[in-house]
Design a protein around this motif. Structure first.
Motif, PDB file in Angstrom:
ATOM      1  N   TRP A   1      -6.776   2.646  -4.973  1.00 48.15           N
ATOM      2  CA  TRP A   1      -7.839   1.597  -5.100  1.00 48.15           C
ATOM      3  C   TRP A   1      -7.295   0.997  -6.824  1.00 48.15           C
ATOM      4  O   TRP A   1      -7.371   1.525  -7.522  1.00 48.15           O
ATOM      5  CB  TRP A   1      -9.295   2.103  -5.821  1.00 48.15           C
ATOM      6  CG  TRP A   1      -9.527   2.704  -4.531  1.00 48.15           C
ATOM      7  CD1 TRP A   1      -9.416   4.168  -3.693  1.00 48.15           C
ATOM      8  CD2 TRP A   1     -10.107   2.155  -2.783  1.00 48.15           C
ATOM      9  NE1 TRP A   1      -9.967   4.538  -2.670  1.00 48.15           N
ATOM     10  CE2 TRP A   1     -10.545   3.240  -2.179  1.00 48.15           C
ATOM     11  CE3 TRP A   1     -11.165   1.168  -2.920  1.00 48.15           C
ATOM     12  CZ2 TRP A   1     -11.318   3.177  -0.431  1.00 48.15           C
ATOM     13  CZ3 TRP A   1     -11.456   0.846  -1.715  1.00 48.15           C
ATOM     14  CH2 TRP A   1     -11.346   2.088  -0.889  1.00 48.15           C
ATOM     15  N   LEU A   2      -7.926  -0.461  -6.129  1.00 47.47           N
ATOM     16  CA  LEU A   2      -8.373  -1.164  -7.729  1.00 47.47           C
ATOM     17  C   LEU A   2      -9.893  -1.187  -8.770  1.00 47.47           C
ATOM     18  O   LEU A   2     -10.801  -1.380  -7.361  1.00 47.47           O
ATOM     19  CB  LEU A   2      -7.944  -3.007  -7.754  1.00 47.47           C
ATOM     20  CG  LEU A   2      -7.889  -3.958  -8.492  1.00 47.47           C
ATOM     21  CD1 LEU A   2      -7.531  -3.379  -9.636  1.00 47.47           C
ATOM     22  CD2 LEU A   2      -8.513  -5.360  -7.849  1.00 47.47           C
ATOM     23  N   GLU A   3      -9.854  -0.898  -9.564  1.00 45.35           N
ATOM     24  CA  GLU A   3     -11.836  -0.342 -10.363  1.00 45.35           C
ATOM     25  C   GLU A   3     -11.185  -1.761 -11.713  1.00 45.35           C
ATOM     26  O   GLU A   3     -10.557  -1.267 -12.405  1.00 45.35           O
ATOM     27  CB  GLU A   3     -11.238   0.487 -10.903  1.00 45.35           C
ATOM     28  CG  GLU A   3     -11.711   1.242  -9.120  1.00 45.35           C
ATOM     29  CD  GLU A   3     -12.127   3.422 -10.063  1.00 45.35           C
ATOM     30  OE1 GLU A   3     -12.380   3.195 -10.887  1.00 45.35           O
ATOM     31  OE2 GLU A   3     -12.389   3.406  -8.661  1.00 45.35           O
ATOM     32  N   ILE A   4     -12.406  -2.358 -11.200  1.00 44.83           N
ATOM     33  CA  ILE A   4     -12.472  -2.950 -12.627  1.00 44.83           C
ATOM     34  C   ILE A   4     -13.789  -2.826 -13.461  1.00 44.83           C
ATOM     35  O   ILE A   4     -15.003  -2.482 -12.545  1.00 44.83           O
ATOM     36  CB  ILE A   4     -12.434  -4.951 -12.403  1.00 44.83           C
ATOM     37  CG1 ILE A   4     -11.453  -5.035 -11.575  1.00 44.83           C
ATOM     38  CG2 ILE A   4     -12.933  -5.612 -13.673  1.00 44.83           C
ATOM     39  CD1 ILE A   4     -11.716  -6.178 -11.517  1.00 44.83           C
ATOM     40  N   ARG A   5     -13.619  -2.640 -14.384  1.00 44.58           N
ATOM     41  CA  ARG A   5     -15.137  -1.596 -15.306  1.00 44.58           C
ATOM     42  C   ARG A   5     -15.686  -2.714 -15.956  1.00 44.58           C
ATOM     43  O   ARG A   5     -14.677  -3.550 -16.891  1.00 44.58           O
ATOM     44  CB  ARG A   5     -14.783  -0.788 -15.528  1.00 44.58           C
ATOM     45  CG  ARG A   5     -14.415   0.333 -14.415  1.00 44.58           C
ATOM     46  CD  ARG A   5     -14.519   1.811 -15.230  1.00 44.58           C
ATOM     47  NE  ARG A   5     -13.645   3.170 -14.170  1.00 44.58           N
ATOM     48  CZ  ARG A   5     -14.613   3.684 -13.597  1.00 44.58           C
ATOM     49  NH1 ARG A   5     -16.419   3.911 -14.146  1.00 44.58           N
ATOM     50  NH2 ARG A   5     -15.085   4.325 -12.337  1.00 44.58           N
ATOM     51  N   ARG A   6     -17.123  -2.443 -16.611  1.00 45.82           N
ATOM     52  CA  ARG A   6     -17.852  -3.567 -17.149  1.00 45.82           C
ATOM     53  C   ARG A   6     -18.087  -2.962 -18.007  1.00 45.82           C
ATOM     54  O   ARG A   6     -18.526  -1.417 -17.982  1.00 45.82           O
ATOM     55  CB  ARG A   6     -18.877  -3.762 -16.469  1.00 45.82           C
ATOM     56  CG  ARG A   6     -19.541  -5.359 -17.430  1.00 45.82           C
ATOM     57  CD  ARG A   6     -20.782  -6.750 -16.338  1.00 45.82           C
ATOM     58  NE  ARG A   6     -21.284  -5.710 -15.761  1.00 45.82           N
ATOM     59  CZ  ARG A   6     -22.492  -6.548 -14.783  1.00 45.82           C
ATOM     60  NH1 ARG A   6     -22.362  -7.484 -15.118  1.00 45.82           N
ATOM     61  NH2 ARG A   6     -23.034  -5.443 -13.787  1.00 45.82           N
TER      62      ARG A   6
ATOM     63  N   SER B   1      -9.835  -1.817  -2.278  1.00 43.73           N
ATOM     64  CA  SER B   1      -8.302  -1.201  -1.286  1.00 43.73           C
ATOM     65  C   SER B   1      -6.919  -2.202  -1.872  1.00 43.73           C
ATOM     66  O   SER B   1      -7.402  -3.507  -2.264  1.00 43.73           O
ATOM     67  CB  SER B   1      -8.626  -0.907   0.004  1.00 43.73           C
ATOM     68  OG  SER B   1      -7.350  -0.202   0.306  1.00 43.73           O
ATOM     69  N   VAL B   2      -6.357  -1.673  -3.026  1.00 44.70           N
ATOM     70  CA  VAL B   2      -5.533  -2.569  -2.921  1.00 44.70           C
ATOM     71  C   VAL B   2      -4.450  -3.458  -2.196  1.00 44.70           C
ATOM     72  O   VAL B   2      -4.049  -4.556  -1.896  1.00 44.70           O
ATOM     73  CB  VAL B   2      -4.206  -1.300  -3.902  1.00 44.70           C
ATOM     74  CG1 VAL B   2      -4.080  -1.030  -5.043  1.00 44.70           C
ATOM     75  CG2 VAL B   2      -3.237  -0.367  -2.910  1.00 44.70           C
ATOM     76  N   GLU B   3      -4.574  -3.124  -1.051  1.00 48.93           N
ATOM     77  CA  GLU B   3      -3.753  -3.741   0.082  1.00 48.93           C
ATOM     78  C   GLU B   3      -4.374  -4.591   0.585  1.00 48.93           C
ATOM     79  O   GLU B   3      -3.886  -5.697   1.021  1.00 48.93           O
ATOM     80  CB  GLU B   3      -4.018  -2.816   1.200  1.00 48.93           C
ATOM     81  CG  GLU B   3      -5.384  -2.574   2.132  1.00 48.93           C
ATOM     82  CD  GLU B   3      -5.582  -1.137   3.000  1.00 48.93           C
ATOM     83  OE1 GLU B   3      -4.743  -2.294   4.316  1.00 48.93           O
ATOM     84  OE2 GLU B   3      -5.319  -0.373   3.068  1.00 48.93           O
TER      85      GLU B   3
ATOM     86  N   ARG C   1       0.864  -1.165   0.272  1.00 50.37           N
ATOM     87  CA  ARG C   1      -0.161   0.018  -0.421  1.00 50.37           C
ATOM     88  C   ARG C   1       0.758   1.871  -0.414  1.00 50.37           C
ATOM     89  O   ARG C   1       1.767   1.573   0.894  1.00 50.37           O
ATOM     90  CB  ARG C   1      -0.994   0.019   1.564  1.00 50.37           C
ATOM     91  CG  ARG C   1      -1.414   1.394   1.482  1.00 50.37           C
ATOM     92  CD  ARG C   1      -2.793   1.263   2.899  1.00 50.37           C
ATOM     93  NE  ARG C   1      -1.880   1.584   3.755  1.00 50.37           N
ATOM     94  CZ  ARG C   1      -3.021   0.866   5.140  1.00 50.37           C
ATOM     95  NH1 ARG C   1      -3.917   0.398   5.160  1.00 50.37           N
ATOM     96  NH2 ARG C   1      -1.352   0.709   6.684  1.00 50.37           N
ATOM     97  N   SER C   2       0.864   2.656  -0.822  1.00 49.81           N
ATOM     98  CA  SER C   2       1.532   3.078  -0.561  1.00 49.81           C
ATOM     99  C   SER C   2      -0.373   4.716  -0.384  1.00 49.81           C
ATOM    100  O   SER C   2      -0.713   4.491  -1.167  1.00 49.81           O
ATOM    101  CB  SER C   2       1.757   3.528  -2.597  1.00 49.81           C
ATOM    102  OG  SER C   2       3.127   2.857  -2.262  1.00 49.81           O
ATOM    103  N   THR C   3       0.537   5.618   0.625  1.00 50.53           N
ATOM    104  CA  THR C   3      -0.587   6.316   0.831  1.00 50.53           C
ATOM    105  C   THR C   3      -0.268   7.530   0.716  1.00 50.53           C
ATOM    106  O   THR C   3       0.941   8.049   1.690  1.00 50.53           O
ATOM    107  CB  THR C   3      -1.300   6.349   2.393  1.00 50.53           C
ATOM    108  OG1 THR C   3      -2.039   4.686   2.326  1.00 50.53           O
ATOM    109  CG2 THR C   3      -2.375   7.368   2.869  1.00 50.53           C
TER     110      THR C   3
END
Length: 266
Positions: free
Chosen positions: A218-223, A234-236, A121-123
């Motif tokens: 944040w990891l986002e997956i779009r349809r 959250s990537v962590e 995680r990088s904040t």
């Protein structure tokens, strides 16, 4: 650490980080002790003298109470110093694995194959004037305690990037072969297989995936056709994120190639 890495055939060392434990401010123990003991002694002397001369020892009670409180405070700070002192820790990144050594304990060594996965995680933190980015890495062995590296380690940010890259180089071809064999690859909260990507009990075919991106932690997956992400994590909480992103890119490219072949349905 070097001898343990040699015994486990981990190869040459590529990186090393270590903590620098903060020294306890012993002055907060010394000053109350130097002040409290004389006050306590004066209180005891005053009580004894008052008892002998007036038959009322309690005339020395105020000094006794003040001295006892100051000495008790010194004892409390000493207790904190002895019980909360953190041992120094070293973490080494080697060609074929990782070693952690805690001062006073036997070093722990793990090859890449003995590690289930990593999370990071990088904040970005800002106070309105300046900003800084904090870094954290968690390495989870199949057996043994989780290894954590943060900015508390000297050179932690660069070490985290290099270890992530090294682990990805090893794990990526292994998981790619698993996908080709029709197996499922789990990345903790999310998983993928030859047919698509899944999160808990939800599934999305590769042809339906419009994008897989990481934005601001944040990891986002779009349809295709959706205005909001199909899933946002959250990537962590995503294990082996770099591997997941690389595999997702390959699977999406393959799905796109199949979609453009003549006679293949859109």
């Amino acid at each position: 650490m070097r001898s343990v890495a040699w015994d486990f055939e981990l190869g040459s060392r590529h990186g090393l980080v270590w903590t620098e434990p903060k020294h306890f401010p012993w002055i907060v123990v010394l000053v109350p002790t130097l002040v409290g003991l004389p006050v306590l002694w004066l209180g005891i002397s005053s009580a004894v003298e008052a008892q002998q001369s007036q038959g009322a020892w309690y005339y020395g009670l105020p000094l006794l109470i003040v001295g006892a409180v100051i000495v008790a405070a010194a004892g409390y700070f000493l207790f904190l110093a002895l019980t909360r002192r953190q041992a120094q820790v070293w973490v080494g990144h080697y060609q074929h694995g990782i070693v952690r050594e805690v001062a006073g304990h036997v070093p722990e060594a793990y090859s890449w194959d003995e590690i289930d996965g990593i999370r990071r995680r990088s904040t970005k933190v800002t106070n309105g004037i300046v900003s800084a980015t904090t870094h954290e890495l968690w390495v989870r062995p199949r057996e043994g305690a989780e290894i954590t590296v943060t900015d508390a380690y000297k050179g932690g940010a660069r070490f985290i990037d290099e270890l992530d890259q090294a682990f990805t180089r090893v794990r990526l071809p292994q998981d790619r072969d698993r996908l080709k064999a029709g197996e499922r690859v789990d990345c903790f909260g999310i998983h993928l297989d030859p047919a698509g990507v899944g999160y808990l009990d939800r599934r999305l075919g590769w042809r339906e995936v419009d994008g897989v991106t990481v934005k601001q932690g944040w990891l986002e997956i779009r349809r295709h056709g959706d205005g909001k992400p199909w899933v946002r994590l959250s990537v962590e909480v995503v294990q082996n994120l770099s591997v997941f992103l690389a595999l997702a890119a390959v699977m999406r490219q393959e799905a796109a190639g199949k979609r453009t072949r003549p006679g293949d349905p859109a």
